[in-house]
Design an enzyme around this catalytic site. Structure first.
Site, PDB file in Angstrom:
ATOM      1  N   GLY A   1      54.434  37.747 -15.289  1.00 49.56           N
ATOM      2  CA  GLY A   1      54.879  38.659 -16.354  1.00 49.56           C
ATOM      3  C   GLY A   1      55.315  39.999 -15.816  1.00 49.56           C
TER       4      GLY A   1
ATOM      5  N   GLU B   1      44.645  37.462 -28.078  1.00 47.70           N
ATOM      6  CA  GLU B   1      44.546  37.052 -26.680  1.00 47.70           C
ATOM      7  C   GLU B   1      43.156  37.334 -26.101  1.00 47.70           C
ATOM      8  OE1 GLU B   1      49.218  37.758 -25.351  1.00 47.70           O
ATOM      9  OE2 GLU B   1      47.657  39.112 -24.590  1.00 47.70           O
TER      10      GLU B   1
ATOM     11  N   SER C   1      43.422   8.021   8.569  1.00 50.66           N
ATOM     12  CA  SER C   1      42.668   8.109   9.820  1.00 50.66           C
ATOM     13  C   SER C   1      41.283   8.689   9.569  1.00 50.66           C
ATOM     14  CB  SER C   1      43.431   8.995  10.813  1.00 50.66           C
ATOM     15  OG  SER C   1      42.605   9.393  11.874  1.00 50.66           O
TER      16      SER C   1
ATOM     17  N   GLY D   1      38.366  15.266  15.730  1.00 50.21           N
ATOM     18  CA  GLY D   1      37.653  14.083  15.271  1.00 50.21           C
ATOM     19  C   GLY D   1      37.991  12.824  16.028  1.00 50.21           C
TER      20      GLY D   1
ATOM     21  N   ARG E   1      42.096  22.924  28.148  1.00 50.70           N
ATOM     22  CA  ARG E   1      41.245  21.996  27.411  1.00 50.70           C
ATOM     23  C   ARG E   1      39.992  21.694  28.214  1.00 50.70           C
ATOM     24  NH1 ARG E   1      39.088  20.046  23.128  1.00 50.70           N
ATOM     25  NH2 ARG E   1      39.860  18.131  22.153  1.00 50.70           N
TER      26      ARG E   1
ATOM     27  N   HIS F   1      39.188  24.356   8.500  1.00 52.87           N
ATOM     28  CA  HIS F   1      37.933  24.209   7.774  1.00 52.87           C
ATOM     29  C   HIS F   1      38.165  24.430   6.286  1.00 52.87           C
ATOM     30  CE1 HIS F   1      35.609  25.440  11.649  1.00 52.87           C
ATOM     31  NE2 HIS F   1      35.992  24.170  11.659  1.00 52.87           N
TER      32      HIS F   1
ATOM     33  N   LEU G   1      30.901  44.566  10.109  1.00 56.12           N
ATOM     34  CA  LEU G   1      29.908  44.287  11.144  1.00 56.12           C
ATOM     35  C   LEU G   1      29.866  45.410  12.184  1.00 56.12           C
ATOM     36  CD1 LEU G   1      30.624  40.482  11.561  1.00 56.12           C
ATOM     37  CD2 LEU G   1      28.377  41.447  11.003  1.00 56.12           C
ATOM     38  N   LYS G   2      31.027  45.892  12.540  1.00 52.32           N
ATOM     39  CA  LYS G   2      31.086  46.976  13.530  1.00 52.32           C
ATOM     40  C   LYS G   2      30.466  48.253  12.987  1.00 52.32           C
ATOM     41  CE  LYS G   2      34.272  48.802  16.989  1.00 52.32           C
ATOM     42  NZ  LYS G   2      35.642  48.710  17.538  1.00 52.32           N
TER      43      LYS G   2
ATOM     44  N   PRO H   1      33.804  42.574  19.537  1.00 52.74           N
ATOM     45  CA  PRO H   1      34.892  42.721  20.525  1.00 52.74           C
ATOM     46  C   PRO H   1      36.208  43.042  19.829  1.00 52.74           C
ATOM     47  CG  PRO H   1      34.419  40.398  20.152  1.00 52.74           C
ATOM     48  CD  PRO H   1      33.394  41.157  19.371  1.00 52.74           C
TER      49      PRO H   1
END
Length: 1098
Positions: free
Chosen positions: A65, A116, A257, A306, A377, A755, A774-775, A782
């Site tokens: 809108g 509304e 799969s 997986g 890897r 995830h 957190l900082k 880091p």
């Protein structure tokens, strides 16, 4: 992923079709696309021609809108005019640009602003929330501040009376009951249809209830439960991102799969492409690319995980490369990053072989587009995978830089983008087997930057006793510490739900390397087989682990088991976990399965909390406590267990969402500190069974833990609980924390990461906001994941300097033998094969007959004859030869029920025996007297012909030897009543075979024998025998020696056996169909000839 947005029209259809309420207006709409047929649409929706209308795009666009993307109160002509300047036109909304190509037209509902209201229902971890405001519409403003909130306990129902009491206070009295009833029904369908988010703004209430605008998300993992209710649901991409057919192809592969395959195209013209293993790792690589300034050039987001097969990774890589090598060639070339953490159970070599196949297929295109490839890897068999990649680099013609676990996971991103120098490849990695030798783990982390890297530490200077790895140290507990028993000790016993021999053996190998006295797995539960035992190794010794059909029996047999590790599928994990919660001995449940519907998971969490049971997962690999216990495949194979020093405790405890990243954290922590004390991957779903805080508090209150590490991610708010605990001094031990998913804010459209929970629903759920928070409270944060290892090492070294951590000498683990199958795969051993085969290979993704894939056989319509030519003769015979084989099978298929083979089959079938027994009974009669004449006829005629005996000499010689000429003679047929089977075959052979010398010879013999008796004809067995010799000798496919060998080894009799099997099966089925009873031979058909006098033997 779990929660997926749906079209507005779809959401309205689901709700209005499911709610039985006369006050709710019927849902009417028409979908408009660029290629729509207006005549057809108006014929199907005649109300379009008579009513005032509303038209708007239905493409997941917010605040339509305010953006001027809704046209109201117009007729159809007005709709068409308005669409003429918008349909299929590109617009920009924020940073996202896209085509408007999906609109809906609905009836216009005349109403006042006062009619509304606003309704929103959404899920939280411990409850559902209903938001209601008595005013709605585009100008509602900050609804969170204005709306009335009602929290609904999970599993409970809401009545209209409760809604009215808690939410309707500002609604005019005449409408309260109507709205309350609707909201109660709406919430009921919210639960039943597995919505995760449902917003209606405005909901118009006049004489009826009208749903004007809706935004909704469904839990896509519940499709197997709701398919009949949902119908065919389409989940559209967010506005600004086109849906590509390649994405749909990968989604289809994923659906078929057990592995996870995801692909999202962000910018098809981008320079930077990624092929990353692992949901968490894929986010981190995207983060790093964006942090280094590559956001606008990032072409895709995706992941494979997986344990996909070689073929699946080939298809995934091929699809990605096809997208990468389209469009204009860039002067600066393109970059392909093939990355990943250290796998827990995926065979890296297998997946890399699939990728290598795809790279070879696109070799020319990769060269044309100037592609540079960077690989990093780790995991099972990764050394072999890296070797294959390095070998490819010498022949592919494009630069390939290959690194293993000695290189930080995201270091290759900086190399690829030119922000850091390309490092020399460390080709001297230890082989997997070297880690299995006692003492070899001492120097496995040479790149460690922390002090005293060869030393370990627990809370005391003395190394842990092999049997007291988890023994508590006499240290004052932290403030607020709980006295609860630790989740895992070196005496923890577990039950495994599901047959997972590889995971169980991995756990037992870990136990042995930790010097546990007894195995941590005491039994397995598998409802689909009876009780039995399975064999495993405990070090060098073989042991038996019981498998139980029922959970009840397993629990009764093993009261010491307090952990259950569930490998149940996503469809059965919920029920099996509910059953597990009935047994009070179980304190911890690990749920490995990914894709459990969120409502089910939240219900399990509620039950577990009431019973004080810890749930790890779903969607996790589990957790590990070095020296004590590991869940399933956590930590990977034994080489990684030893390399990361997971066989004994260190001083650092971590918690992560990602299972794959938990293994990478094991590597990082071991390289920068004295190792891991405990680590848990809580799971990637939006609602994991336990939170970061649940485990961090456990770690913090254990005096053996000296520092904490948390790897959070975008989505959810659990990290803020940690912030509060630090602020309130509940957490005082140093915490190194990083939240992945910082790249999300740099994308122009919403991206759902690997995830299910990795998606921000507000600013506070973004990774950047969490890292900042957190900082601010004092956590060690880091600058990026690239710096995580250095930050961990920095905090750890400070603890060593302060004397909080006191290093101790490293104690090597005991030797654990390598399994034969794995050693063979690594190429460390060899042994002669017990069997050899040269006709078929079923090991790959496609069945191969004598070198020919089954798809090619089908495509070329080779038929049964062609298949037999491959399987019997290892070559592709000419078409006339395969046709002749098929004709032989047809004419030998049956010769009536009176012949011995068919007779035996019928008698056996009537005795009630099964098909196989009846068939075998018939086949065992085949020999020289019945059906076995093919081979002998071929041999006799061939020897005579090859010896240059004229037909008369051959007949005379056989008479002298008192031998029958095999293949000559018939009980019924004669020279005057020929066997039409022979006539047909003879006609075909003489017309199509290159030459028929042996057949011609046999026909001359027939003239001699029929002169004596007219029934001494060349019968069908004899004909097939001699004709097949002609075929073998003259088709050009065999040497004379090979042709003779096939006759000698019985190939020709095989034709009769195979052909007659068809007839025998037919007789069996016929007898069963006719329901014939047991056969007893009549007495009058038996001559009883008994001796008149028995001889006296006394």
């Amino acid at each position: 992923m779990s929660a997926k947005a749906i079209y507005e029209a779809t959401g309205k259809e689901l709700i209005t079709n499911s709610i039985e309420n006369a006050d709710v207006a019927k849902n009417r709409y028409a979908t408009i696309t660029p290629d729509c047929d207006w005549d057809k649409i108006t014929a199907e929706n005649p109300w379009l021609l008579t009513e005032k209308l509303v038209v708007k795009p239905d493409q997941l666009i917010k605040r339509r809108g305010k953006l001027g993307l809704i046209k109201v109160n117009v007729d159809l002509a007005g709709v068409k005019e308005w669409l003429s300047t918008r349909l299929n036109q590109e617009i920009k909304i924020g940073e996202a640009s896209g085509l408007l190509k999906n609109f809906i037209i609905e009836p216009f509902v005349a109403h006042k602003d006062a009619d509304e209201v606003y309704v929103c229902i959404y899920c939280q971890r411990n409850c559902d929330v209903i938001l209601f405001h008595h005013e709605g519409g585009v100008d509602i403003g900050d609804v969170d501040a204005k709306a009335v909130k009602m929290e609904v306990e999970l599993g409970s129902k809401v009545t209209a009376a409760q809604i009215k009491e808690k939410l309707m206070s500002k609604v005019i009295a005449s409408k309260q009951d109507m709205i309350a009833k609707f909201v109660a029904q709406l919430y009921e369908q919210f639960q039943a249809l597995y919505f995760t988010y449902l917003e209606i703004n405005p909901l118009v209430v006049t004489d009826k209830i009208y749903i004007l605008d809706m935004a909704a998300k469904l839990d896509a993992t519940a499709e197997y439960l709701c398919k009949s209710k949902w119908g065919e649901i389409e989940f559209p991409p967010p506005f600004g991102r086109e849906a590509f057919p390649e994405e749909a192809y990968i989604a289809d592969l994923d659906a078929k799969s057990g592995a996870s395959l995801k692909l999202t195209i962000l910018n098809p013209k981008g320079r930077i492409w990624t092929m990353v293993a692992g949901g968490g790792a894929s986010v981190i690589y995207s983060d790093t690319i964006c942090d280094l300034g590559g956001a606008k050039e990032l072409a895709n987001y995706g992941e494979y995980s997986g344990a996909p097969t070689e073929q699946q990774t080939f298809e995934y890589a091929k699809t990605l490369l096809s997208m990468m090598t389209k469009g204009d060639v860039r002067p600066d070339g393109k970059v392909l990053i093939i990355g990943g953490g250290i796998a827990n159970f995926t065979n890296v070599a297998s997946t890399f072989k699939g990728i290598v196949r795809a790279l070879r297929q696109y070799k020319a295109k990769l060269q044309e587009y100037g592609v540079s490839i960077f690989v990093r890897r780790g995991g099972p068999n990764y050394q072999e995978g890296l070797r294959v990649m390095r070998e490819l680099g010498s022949s592919l013609g494009v630069p390939i830089h290959v690194y293993g676990t000695e290189t930080h996971m995201t270091a290759i991103v900086g190399m690829a983008l030119g922000t850091r120098a390309i490092e020399d490849e460390n080709k001297g990695d230890q082989m997997t087997a070297s880690f299995l030798l006692a003492g070899s783990a001492k120097d496995s982390s040479k790149s460690t930057t922390s002090k005293e890297q060869s030393k370990s530490s627990v809370a005391c200077k003395e190394p842990c006793s092999p049997t007291q790895t988890d023994a508590p140290v006499k240290t004052q507990p932290c403030a607020g510490a709980s006295d609860k028993k630790p989740l895992f000790t070196n005496e923890t016993c577990s039950l495994i739900w599901g047959l997972q021999p590889r995971a169980v053996q991995g756990m037992l190998d870990f136990d042995h390397s930790c010097r546990r006295r007894t195995p941590s797995v005491v039994g397995m539960i598998y409802p689909f087989t009876g009780d039995h035992k399975q064999k495993f190794y405990w070090g060098h010794k073989e042991i038996l682990v019981p498998v139980y059909k029922s959970m009840e029996k397993a629990m009764q047999a093993h009261p010491e088991a307090d952990v259950l590790i569930s490998f149940a599928s996503l469809r059965s994990a919920y029920e099996s976990t509910l059953e597990t919660l009935q047994y009070k001995q179980i304190r911890t449940i690990a749920i490995i399965a990914e894709g459990i519907p969120e409502n089910m998971t939240r219900h399990l969490i509620t039950l577990a909390n009431k019973q004080d049971v810890t749930i790890i997962g779903p969607a996790t690999v589990g957790g590990i406590k070095p020296g004590c216990f590991k869940i399933g495949n956590t930590g990977g194979m034994l080489d990684n267990i030893l390399a990361s020093k997971l066989y004994r405790p260190g001083s650092v405890a971590y918690v992560s969402r990602s299972g794959g990243m938990s293994n990478e954290l094991n590597n990082i922590v071991s390289r920068h500190t004295n190792g891991v004390f405990e680590g848990v991957a809580i799971g990637g779903d939006r609602y994991p069974g336990t939170t970061f805080m649940d485990h961090i508090i456990r770690y913090h209150d254990d005096p053996n833990v000296k520092m904490l590490v948390m790897l959070g991610e975008v989505g959810g708010v659990e990290e803020y609980q940690v912030c509060s605990a630090i602020r309130e001094k509940r957490l005082t031990k140093p915490l190194v924390a990083w939240c992945i998913g910082t790249c999300a804010s740099m994308f122009t459209s919403e991206v759902q990461f690997g995830h299910a929970g990795a998606c921000a629903n507000g600013e506070e759920e973004t990774a950047r906001a969490k890292n900042k928070a957190l900082k601010e409270v004092g956590a060690h944060v880091p600058n990026s994941f690239d710096d995580l290892g250095e930050k961990i090492g920095e905090v750890y070294n400070k603890l060593v300097e302060e004397g909080v951590v006191v290093p101790s000498e490293e104690v090597p683990p005991p030797t654990v033998p390598m399994d034969y199958s794995w050693a063979r795969e690594l190429g460390l051993i060899r042994k002669p094969a017990s069997f050899m085969t040269s006709i078929v290979d079923e090991r790959g993704q496609e069945l191969i007959y004598a070198g020919m894939p089954i798809t090619q056989i089908m495509k070329e319509e080779m038929g049964i004859g062609g298949v037999l030519s491959l399987l019997w003769f290892q070559r592709r015979l000419p078409s006339y030869a395969t046709k002749f084989i098929e004709m032989c099978l047809m004419v030998t298929a049956d010769h009536g029920p009176a012949v011995s083979g068919a007779h035996n089959t019928i008698i056996t079938a009537r005795a009630g025996k099964d098909l196989v027994s009846s068939l075998c009974s018939g086949l065992l009669t085949i020999g020289e007297r019945f059906g076995g004449a093919l081979d002998m006829a071929a041999k006799q005629f061939s020897e005579a012909y090859d010896s240059n005996l004229i037909p008369n000499e051959f007949v005379n010689e056989m008479r002298k030897q008192h031998k029958l000429i095999m293949g000559i003679g018939h009980r019924v047929k004669s020279i005057n009543n020929p066997d039409m089977r022979v006539v047909l075959l003879k006609d075909f052979a003489q017309k199509n075979f290159p030459a028929t010398p042996l057949l011609d010879y046999a026909l001359k013999v027939e003239k001699i024998t029929t002169a004596k008796k007219p029934n001494l004809i060349l019968n069908v067995d004899g004909f097939i025998g001699v004709a097949f010799v002609d075929l073998l000798r003259n088709c050009g496919a065999f040497t004379p020696e090979e042709a003779n060998e096939y006759v000698e080894i019985g190939a020709l009799n095989g034709l009769f056996v195979l052909g007659r099997s068809m007839g025998f099966i037919g007789h069996y089925l016929d007898q069963k169909r006719l329901k014939q009873g047991l056969y007893r031979h009549p007495w009058d058909d038996i001559s009883y000839i008994l001796p008149e006098n028995l001889p006296d033997m006394q």
